[in-house]
Design a protein around this motif. Sequence first.
Motif, PDB file in Angstrom:
ATOM      1  N   GLY A  59       0.797  -1.223   0.000  1.00 44.95           N
ATOM      2  CA  GLY A  59       0.000   0.000   0.000  1.00 44.95           C
ATOM      3  C   GLY A  59       0.828   1.271   0.000  1.00 44.95           C
ATOM      4  N   THR A  60       2.074   1.192  -0.456  1.00 45.93           N
ATOM      5  CA  THR A  60       2.927   2.374  -0.545  1.00 45.93           C
ATOM      6  C   THR A  60       3.351   2.558  -2.002  1.00 45.93           C
ATOM      7  OG1 THR A  60       4.880   1.034  -0.017  1.00 45.93           O
ATOM      8  CG2 THR A  60       3.796   2.161   1.821  1.00 45.93           C
ATOM      9  N   ASP A  61       3.775   3.774  -2.363  1.00 50.73           N
ATOM     10  CA  ASP A  61       4.160   4.042  -3.750  1.00 50.73           C
ATOM     11  C   ASP A  61       5.446   3.337  -4.155  1.00 50.73           C
ATOM     12  OD1 ASP A  61       1.935   5.587  -4.260  1.00 50.73           O
ATOM     13  OD2 ASP A  61       2.923   7.453  -3.702  1.00 50.73           O
ATOM     14  N   SER A  62       6.352   3.153  -3.208  1.00 44.98           N
ATOM     15  CA  SER A  62       7.594   2.419  -3.449  1.00 44.98           C
ATOM     16  C   SER A  62       7.883   1.597  -2.200  1.00 44.98           C
ATOM     17  CB  SER A  62       8.750   3.376  -3.765  1.00 44.98           C
ATOM     18  OG  SER A  62       8.989   4.245  -2.683  1.00 44.98           O
ATOM     19  N   CYS A  63       8.819   0.678  -2.301  1.00 44.42           N
ATOM     20  CA  CYS A  63       9.154  -0.153  -1.148  1.00 44.42           C
ATOM     21  C   CYS A  63       9.808   0.716  -0.075  1.00 44.42           C
ATOM     22  CB  CYS A  63      10.084  -1.293  -1.573  1.00 44.42           C
ATOM     23  SG  CYS A  63      10.485  -2.404  -0.200  1.00 44.42           S
ATOM     24  N   GLN A  64       9.230   0.714   1.108  1.00 48.05           N
ATOM     25  CA  GLN A  64       9.735   1.521   2.215  1.00 48.05           C
ATOM     26  C   GLN A  64      10.480   0.677   3.254  1.00 48.05           C
ATOM     27  OE1 GLN A  64       9.599   4.966   2.178  1.00 48.05           O
ATOM     28  NE2 GLN A  64       8.952   4.456   0.088  1.00 48.05           N
ATOM     29  N   VAL A  65      10.908  -0.517   2.832  1.00 41.54           N
ATOM     30  CA  VAL A  65      11.627  -1.433   3.710  1.00 41.54           C
ATOM     31  C   VAL A  65      13.112  -1.426   3.346  1.00 41.54           C
ATOM     32  CG1 VAL A  65      11.858  -3.859   4.386  1.00 41.54           C
ATOM     33  CG2 VAL A  65       9.588  -2.904   3.960  1.00 41.54           C
ATOM     34  N   VAL A  95      23.124  -3.273   0.297  1.00 43.15           N
ATOM     35  CA  VAL A  95      22.341  -2.492   1.252  1.00 43.15           C
ATOM     36  C   VAL A  95      21.457  -1.595   0.398  1.00 43.15           C
ATOM     37  CG1 VAL A  95      22.389  -0.749   3.069  1.00 43.15           C
ATOM     38  CG2 VAL A  95      24.126  -2.549   3.032  1.00 43.15           C
ATOM     39  N   ILE A  96      20.153  -1.740   0.544  1.00 39.97           N
ATOM     40  CA  ILE A  96      19.196  -0.954  -0.239  1.00 39.97           C
ATOM     41  C   ILE A  96      18.319  -0.182   0.748  1.00 39.97           C
ATOM     42  CG2 ILE A  96      17.342  -1.023  -1.950  1.00 39.97           C
ATOM     43  CD1 ILE A  96      18.445  -3.856  -2.736  1.00 39.97           C
ATOM     44  N   PRO A  97      18.395   1.146   0.733  1.00 41.54           N
ATOM     45  CA  PRO A  97      17.575   1.933   1.660  1.00 41.54           C
ATOM     46  C   PRO A  97      16.109   1.970   1.217  1.00 41.54           C
ATOM     47  CG  PRO A  97      18.905   3.385   0.291  1.00 41.54           C
ATOM     48  CD  PRO A  97      19.295   1.979  -0.062  1.00 41.54           C
ATOM     49  N   PRO A  98      15.220   2.413   2.093  1.00 40.00           N
ATOM     50  CA  PRO A  98      13.816   2.561   1.717  1.00 40.00           C
ATOM     51  C   PRO A  98      13.668   3.525   0.536  1.00 40.00           C
ATOM     52  CG  PRO A  98      14.085   2.823   4.089  1.00 40.00           C
ATOM     53  CD  PRO A  98      15.454   2.800   3.486  1.00 40.00           C
ATOM     54  N   GLY A  99      12.576   3.349  -0.216  1.00 41.40           N
ATOM     55  CA  GLY A  99      12.280   4.237  -1.335  1.00 41.40           C
ATOM     56  C   GLY A  99      12.794   3.690  -2.647  1.00 41.40           C
ATOM     57  N   HIS A 100      12.318   2.517  -3.041  1.00 41.29           N
ATOM     58  CA  HIS A 100      12.811   1.885  -4.269  1.00 41.29           C
ATOM     59  C   HIS A 100      11.762   0.964  -4.878  1.00 41.29           C
ATOM     60  CE1 HIS A 100      13.807  -0.885  -0.956  1.00 41.29           C
ATOM     61  NE2 HIS A 100      13.478  -1.836  -1.839  1.00 41.29           N
ATOM     62  N   ASP A 101      11.983   0.619  -6.122  1.00 44.01           N
ATOM     63  CA  ASP A 101      11.263  -0.447  -6.815  1.00 44.01           C
ATOM     64  C   ASP A 101      12.319  -1.487  -7.160  1.00 44.01           C
ATOM     65  OD1 ASP A 101       9.321  -1.932  -8.153  1.00 44.01           O
ATOM     66  OD2 ASP A 101       9.167  -0.578  -9.872  1.00 44.01           O
ATOM     67  N   VAL A 112      17.552 -14.295  -2.929  1.00 42.55           N
ATOM     68  CA  VAL A 112      18.371 -13.427  -2.098  1.00 42.55           C
ATOM     69  C   VAL A 112      18.177 -13.817  -0.637  1.00 42.55           C
ATOM     70  CG1 VAL A 112      18.286 -11.493  -3.730  1.00 42.55           C
ATOM     71  CG2 VAL A 112      16.618 -11.592  -1.889  1.00 42.55           C
ATOM     72  N   VAL A 113      19.205 -13.613   0.156  1.00 43.70           N
ATOM     73  CA  VAL A 113      19.130 -13.818   1.596  1.00 43.70           C
ATOM     74  C   VAL A 113      19.277 -12.448   2.240  1.00 43.70           C
ATOM     75  CG1 VAL A 113      20.200 -14.888   3.608  1.00 43.70           C
ATOM     76  CG2 VAL A 113      20.007 -16.160   1.462  1.00 43.70           C
ATOM     77  N   ASP A 114      18.257 -12.045   2.985  1.00 47.52           N
ATOM     78  CA  ASP A 114      18.195 -10.712   3.592  1.00 47.52           C
ATOM     79  C   ASP A 114      18.307 -10.864   5.102  1.00 47.52           C
ATOM     80  OD1 ASP A 114      17.383  -8.079   4.423  1.00 47.52           O
ATOM     81  OD2 ASP A 114      16.278  -7.860   2.551  1.00 47.52           O
ATOM     82  N   VAL A 115      19.205 -10.090   5.723  1.00 46.58           N
ATOM     83  CA  VAL A 115      19.380 -10.163   7.173  1.00 46.58           C
ATOM     84  C   VAL A 115      18.865  -8.916   7.882  1.00 46.58           C
ATOM     85  CG1 VAL A 115      21.269 -11.823   7.076  1.00 46.58           C
ATOM     86  CG2 VAL A 115      21.779  -9.374   7.034  1.00 46.58           C
ATOM     87  N   SER A 116      18.096  -8.106   7.186  1.00 42.30           N
ATOM     88  CA  SER A 116      17.487  -6.926   7.797  1.00 42.30           C
ATOM     89  C   SER A 116      16.276  -7.351   8.629  1.00 42.30           C
ATOM     90  CB  SER A 116      17.042  -5.940   6.708  1.00 42.30           C
ATOM     91  OG  SER A 116      16.158  -4.984   7.241  1.00 42.30           O
ATOM     92  N   SER A 117      16.279  -7.012   9.912  1.00 44.50           N
ATOM     93  CA  SER A 117      15.126  -7.354  10.751  1.00 44.50           C
ATOM     94  C   SER A 117      13.877  -6.609  10.279  1.00 44.50           C
ATOM     95  CB  SER A 117      15.410  -7.061  12.224  1.00 44.50           C
ATOM     96  OG  SER A 117      15.688  -5.688  12.417  1.00 44.50           O
ATOM     97  N   GLU A 118      14.049  -5.402   9.748  1.00 47.47           N
ATOM     98  CA  GLU A 118      12.901  -4.654   9.213  1.00 47.47           C
ATOM     99  C   GLU A 118      12.297  -5.373   8.015  1.00 47.47           C
ATOM    100  OE1 GLU A 118      11.120  -1.764  10.174  1.00 47.47           O
ATOM    101  OE2 GLU A 118      12.157  -2.433  11.974  1.00 47.47           O
ATOM    102  N   ALA A 119      13.146  -5.919   7.159  1.00 52.85           N
ATOM    103  CA  ALA A 119      12.638  -6.670   6.007  1.00 52.85           C
ATOM    104  C   ALA A 119      11.860  -7.892   6.483  1.00 52.85           C
ATOM    105  CB  ALA A 119      13.781  -7.076   5.088  1.00 52.85           C
ATOM    106  N   ALA A 124       6.412  -7.509   2.135  1.00 51.86           N
ATOM    107  CA  ALA A 124       5.232  -8.229   1.633  1.00 51.86           C
ATOM    108  C   ALA A 124       4.143  -8.366   2.703  1.00 51.86           C
ATOM    109  CB  ALA A 124       5.608  -9.589   1.058  1.00 51.86           C
ATOM    110  N   LYS A 125       4.048  -7.344   3.560  1.00 50.67           N
ATOM    111  CA  LYS A 125       2.974  -7.261   4.561  1.00 50.67           C
ATOM    112  C   LYS A 125       2.273  -5.921   4.393  1.00 50.67           C
ATOM    113  CE  LYS A 125       4.086 -10.135   8.429  1.00 50.67           C
ATOM    114  NZ  LYS A 125       4.280 -10.150   9.871  1.00 50.67           N
ATOM    115  N   GLU A 126       1.042  -5.871   4.818  1.00 56.06           N
ATOM    116  CA  GLU A 126       0.299  -4.610   4.748  1.00 56.06           C
ATOM    117  C   GLU A 126       0.956  -3.562   5.631  1.00 56.06           C
ATOM    118  OE1 GLU A 126      -3.861  -5.134   5.505  1.00 56.06           O
ATOM    119  OE2 GLU A 126      -4.040  -6.695   3.990  1.00 56.06           O
TER     120      GLU A 126
END
Length: 127
Positions: A59-65, A95-101, A112-119, A124-126
């Motif tokens: 529900g965001t314009d770009s990935c904010q994670v 390392v990819i900051p928030p605000g991307h496609d 890919v293996v992601d170790v970001s706790s925020e990710a 892929a959640k509301e």
Amino acid sequence: MDALRRHKHRKAQSLDSPDDTRTFDQGKSQVVSFGDFTVTRNTFEPGWRWSEHVKPIAGTDSCQVPHTGYVVSGRLKVAMDDGSEEEFAPGDAYVIPPGHDGWIEGEEPCVVVDVSSEAAKRFAKEA
């Protein structure tokens, strides 16, 4: 390192038996958690694109994670909101900051293996 010190015994868990699995069109996320540490294996099929397949969930314009990880296979292209682009290939750490496609390049699935706790918490959640 603090998270590891809190455990008296080594721990292991296969990403083939994750704590959480999120499926979405042309992809899935498998999450394993050890206290404060999480690891996510994302598998994206050819043709996957965040703005088409995950944006309706987020529900965001770009990935904010934010993402911090490693490309196991396939090719991932990322475009930041400012227009800059980067492509990641097997063996690349990122390392990819928030605000991307993001989208898959080529005809090979991308893992890919992601170790970001925020990710692990938010991808892929509301929102």
